[in-house]
Motif scaffolding. Sequence first.
Motif, mmCIF file in Angstrom:
data_model
loop_
_atom_site.group_PDB
_atom_site.id
_atom_site.type_symbol
_atom_site.label_atom_id
_atom_site.label_comp_id
_atom_site.label_asym_id
_atom_site.label_seq_id
_atom_site.Cartn_x
_atom_site.Cartn_y
_atom_site.Cartn_z
ATOM 1 N N GLN A 1 47.004 27.618 8.712
ATOM 2 C CA GLN A 1 46.569 28.523 9.770
ATOM 3 C C GLN A 1 47.588 29.635 10.038
ATOM 4 O O GLN A 1 47.216 30.766 10.292
ATOM 5 N N MET A 2 48.884 29.314 9.965
ATOM 6 C CA MET A 2 49.901 30.328 10.246
ATOM 7 C C MET A 2 49.834 31.453 9.211
ATOM 8 O O MET A 2 49.913 32.623 9.558
ATOM 9 N N LEU B 1 55.064 39.163 3.094
ATOM 10 C CA LEU B 1 55.776 38.056 3.735
ATOM 11 C C LEU B 1 54.848 36.864 3.976
ATOM 12 O O LEU B 1 55.294 35.722 3.966
ATOM 13 N N ALA B 2 53.566 37.124 4.188
ATOM 14 C CA ALA B 2 52.620 36.034 4.397
ATOM 15 C C ALA B 2 52.526 35.151 3.157
ATOM 16 O O ALA B 2 52.334 33.933 3.264
ATOM 17 N N PHE B 3 52.671 35.764 1.969
ATOM 18 C CA PHE B 3 52.654 34.979 0.742
ATOM 19 C C PHE B 3 53.829 34.011 0.669
ATOM 20 O O PHE B 3 53.766 33.005 -0.027
ATOM 21 N N VAL C 1 49.041 35.508 9.926
ATOM 22 C CA VAL C 1 49.936 36.577 9.493
ATOM 23 C C VAL C 1 49.158 37.565 8.615
ATOM 24 O O VAL C 1 49.314 38.783 8.749
ATOM 25 N N PHE C 2 48.302 37.049 7.722
ATOM 26 C CA PHE C 2 47.454 37.937 6.920
ATOM 27 C C PHE C 2 46.523 38.763 7.794
ATOM 28 O O PHE C 2 46.322 39.954 7.553
ATOM 29 N N LEU C 3 45.954 38.130 8.810
ATOM 30 C CA LEU C 3 45.059 38.850 9.724
ATOM 31 C C LEU C 3 45.814 39.977 10.431
ATOM 32 O O LEU C 3 45.331 41.105 10.518
ATOM 33 N N GLY C 4 47.001 39.667 10.936
ATOM 34 C CA GLY C 4 47.828 40.689 11.582
ATOM 35 C C GLY C 4 48.197 41.811 10.623
ATOM 36 O O GLY C 4 48.185 42.985 10.983
ATOM 37 N N ALA C 5 48.515 41.449 9.377
ATOM 38 C CA ALA C 5 48.844 42.458 8.369
ATOM 39 C C ALA C 5 47.650 43.356 8.087
ATOM 40 O O ALA C 5 47.793 44.579 7.981
ATOM 41 N N ALA C 6 46.476 42.759 7.991
ATOM 42 C CA ALA C 6 45.266 43.542 7.710
ATOM 43 C C ALA C 6 44.956 44.494 8.858
ATOM 44 O O ALA C 6 44.624 45.671 8.634
ATOM 45 N N VAL C 7 45.072 44.013 10.100
ATOM 46 C CA VAL C 7 44.805 44.869 11.257
ATOM 47 C C VAL C 7 45.787 46.040 11.283
ATOM 48 O O VAL C 7 45.399 47.195 11.486
ATOM 49 N N THR C 8 47.054 45.757 11.067
ATOM 50 C CA THR C 8 48.072 46.806 11.063
ATOM 51 C C THR C 8 47.814 47.817 9.956
ATOM 52 O O THR C 8 47.857 49.034 10.178
ATOM 53 N N PHE C 9 47.511 47.325 8.751
ATOM 54 C CA PHE C 9 47.257 48.197 7.613
ATOM 55 C C PHE C 9 46.047 49.099 7.881
ATOM 56 O O PHE C 9 46.101 50.308 7.687
ATOM 57 N N PHE C 10 44.945 48.503 8.338
ATOM 58 C CA PHE C 10 43.735 49.297 8.547
ATOM 59 C C PHE C 10 43.850 50.244 9.739
ATOM 60 O O PHE C 10 43.263 51.321 9.728
ATOM 61 N N LEU C 11 44.616 49.876 10.745
ATOM 62 C CA LEU C 11 44.867 50.802 11.853
ATOM 63 C C LEU C 11 45.607 52.039 11.336
ATOM 64 O O LEU C 11 45.235 53.175 11.652
ATOM 65 N N GLY C 12 46.626 51.830 10.520
ATOM 66 C CA GLY C 12 47.339 52.955 9.922
ATOM 67 C C GLY C 12 46.438 53.780 9.020
ATOM 68 O O GLY C 12 46.479 55.016 9.038
#
Length: 192
Positions: free
Chosen positions: A135-136, A127-129, A140-151
């Motif tokens: 900046q937005m 969705l970020a793409f 969104v990419f940063l949030g996606a990366a954090v979520t992905f790596f947490l999982g």
Amino acid sequence: MSNVMNSGLAPHDLGHTIERLRGKWAALVAFGVLLMALGLASLVFAFASTIAMVTLNGVFFIIAGAAEIGVGMHSQGWGRFFLWVIGGIINMAFGILCILHPVFGSLALTLVLGAALIAAGVVRAYLAFQLPGGQMRVLVFLGAAVTFFLGLIILMNWPVSSLYVLGTLLGVELLFHGAGWVSFGIGLRAHK
């Protein structure tokens, strides 16, 4: 609408609500401190918190399963009846399993949580793409990366992670939620 006007209640708006809360700032701060203390306790006793959460979720699964069976009893047609009843039985069986064997229940729930976080991270990155650059998009990419790596971290450490992940996440959520209430209460007091 006429009932609202006849009841003598003041109009509901944010300014009016905040004014009413100003006198209760200390209670809001105390509530926030309580939530933060519970969050800290959940972090310290992560295993016990995980077991308690799984057991409580077991109760919710049983209630949901019973409700599904009840809906199935009122469905029209045998096909829908059996689907609702089978779904309800599965929910109830998993609920009973969570109550009787919460460690096994935490294994299943943690596995699903890790997989769901990875999937959510991938979807957010996609969705970020779709967003315009700037900046937005980066956030969104940063949030996606954090979520992905947490999982990914949860799944890489599974099954051991199932003993503490749910309690730890609850503790972090309670700490931040409590901090929000403390901040809100102090903000109300400062603007008296």
